[in-house]
Scaffold this active site. Structure first.
Site, PDB file in Angstrom:
ATOM      1  N   GLY A  45       0.765  -1.040   0.224  1.00 27.08           N
ATOM      2  CA  GLY A  45       0.000   0.073  -0.052  1.00 27.08           C
ATOM      3  C   GLY A  45       0.688   1.263  -0.032  1.00 27.08           C
ATOM      4  O   GLY A  45       2.147   1.262   0.360  1.00 27.08           O
ATOM      5  N   GLN A  50       3.286   9.893   0.791  1.00 30.93           N
ATOM      6  CA  GLN A  50       4.678   9.132   0.813  1.00 30.93           C
ATOM      7  C   GLN A  50       5.402   9.285  -0.459  1.00 30.93           C
ATOM      8  O   GLN A  50       6.850   8.953  -0.467  1.00 30.93           O
ATOM      9  CB  GLN A  50       4.475   7.577   0.950  1.00 30.93           C
ATOM     10  N   CYS A  99       7.153   0.359   7.116  1.00 33.72           N
ATOM     11  CA  CYS A  99       6.633   1.572   6.458  1.00 33.72           C
ATOM     12  C   CYS A  99       7.582   1.758   5.739  1.00 33.72           C
ATOM     13  O   CYS A  99       8.907   2.052   6.215  1.00 33.72           O
ATOM     14  CB  CYS A  99       6.144   2.472   7.543  1.00 33.72           C
ATOM     15  N   LEU A 100       7.317   2.014   4.336  1.00 33.06           N
ATOM     16  CA  LEU A 100       8.292   2.571   3.401  1.00 33.06           C
ATOM     17  C   LEU A 100       8.854   3.901   3.837  1.00 33.06           C
ATOM     18  O   LEU A 100      10.201   4.324   3.624  1.00 33.06           O
ATOM     19  CB  LEU A 100       7.867   2.620   1.901  1.00 33.06           C
ATOM     20  N   HIS A 141      -3.402   1.914   8.324  1.00 32.00           N
ATOM     21  CA  HIS A 141      -2.002   2.404   8.278  1.00 32.00           C
ATOM     22  C   HIS A 141      -1.961   3.537   7.011  1.00 32.00           C
ATOM     23  O   HIS A 141      -1.341   4.752   7.385  1.00 32.00           O
ATOM     24  CB  HIS A 141      -1.196   1.193   7.803  1.00 32.00           C
ATOM     25  N   GLU A 142      -2.487   3.264   5.897  1.00 35.79           N
ATOM     26  CA  GLU A 142      -2.478   4.190   5.115  1.00 35.79           C
ATOM     27  C   GLU A 142      -3.304   5.530   5.109  1.00 35.79           C
ATOM     28  O   GLU A 142      -3.009   6.428   4.698  1.00 35.79           O
ATOM     29  CB  GLU A 142      -2.771   3.558   3.332  1.00 35.79           C
ATOM     30  N   HIS A 145      -1.465   7.685   7.352  1.00 39.05           N
ATOM     31  CA  HIS A 145      -0.618   8.601   6.431  1.00 39.05           C
ATOM     32  C   HIS A 145      -1.239   9.807   5.944  1.00 39.05           C
ATOM     33  O   HIS A 145      -0.791  10.970   5.954  1.00 39.05           O
ATOM     34  CB  HIS A 145      -0.069   7.688   5.405  1.00 39.05           C
TER      35      HIS A 145
END
Ligand SMILES: [Zn+2]
Length: 179
Positions: A45, A50, A99-100, A141-142, A145
């Site tokens: 995702g 990001q 997480c990226l 999570h997304e 963000h």
């Protein structure tokens, strides 16, 4: 716009993103870029901020996940979600996440077990997504963000400091290595 993976403490990860009111080529360009980065970085995702896009756009693809848990019943999905909002939350589970935007960090935090999310697809049509398995975690999570909330916020202040200190130290060491 310059697209690149933004890592903590980049300011764009701390600010809520803006609602999308343009369902056109510009939106499609953003979405294409997001898929490109998400697959390159092997994420399941990605939130638009990001990679530096300050809008409420998510891409999710759980079909590329390496392994599922045995008791999972939901089918993997690939989707674009615009202006997503969690409208229902239920239960609690402990979730281990990476997480990226925090390379090398993996933490275990509480999440809702089931969520219901409303939003739009890339054509501007209303969609509803519900999950009580892996997708539920990805959505939380997304969407966090997009609201400027990093996953470390769910740690106790002490634990958060330990994780952050270690992470920031690893960033510095990386810089020395490439300098
Ligand atoms: Zn993340």
């Amino acid at each position: 716009m310059e697209y690149r993976i933004r890592t903590w403490p980049d300011k764009i990860l701390k600010e809520p993103t803006k609602e999308v009111d343009f369902f056109d080529e510009r939106l499609q360009e953003y979405i294409d870029k997001m898929w490109e980065f998400m697959y390159k970085e092997e994420g399941v995702g990605l939130a638009a901020n990001q990679i530096g896009i300050p809008y409420q756009i998510l891409v999710i693809d759980t079909t590329i996940r390496e392994k599922r848990q045995e008791d999972e019943t939901e089918e993997p999905v690939k989707m674009v979600l615009i202006n997503p909002k969690i409208v229902e939350k239920e239960g609690e589970v402990m979730s281990t996440e990476g997480c990226l935007s925090f390379p090398g960090v993996q933490i275990t935090i509480p999440r809702a077990k089931r969520v219901k999310v409303i939003g739009k697809n890339e054509k501007g049509e209303d969609i509803t997504v519900e999950s009580s398995e892996f997708l539920a975690i990805v959505l939380q999570h997304e969407i966090d963000h997009l609201n400027g909330i990093p996953f470390i916020n769910y740690l106790s202040p002490l634990k958060r400091k330990l994780v952050l200190d270690k992470y920031l130290k690893s960033l510095k060491e990386d810089q020395y290595e490439t300098a």
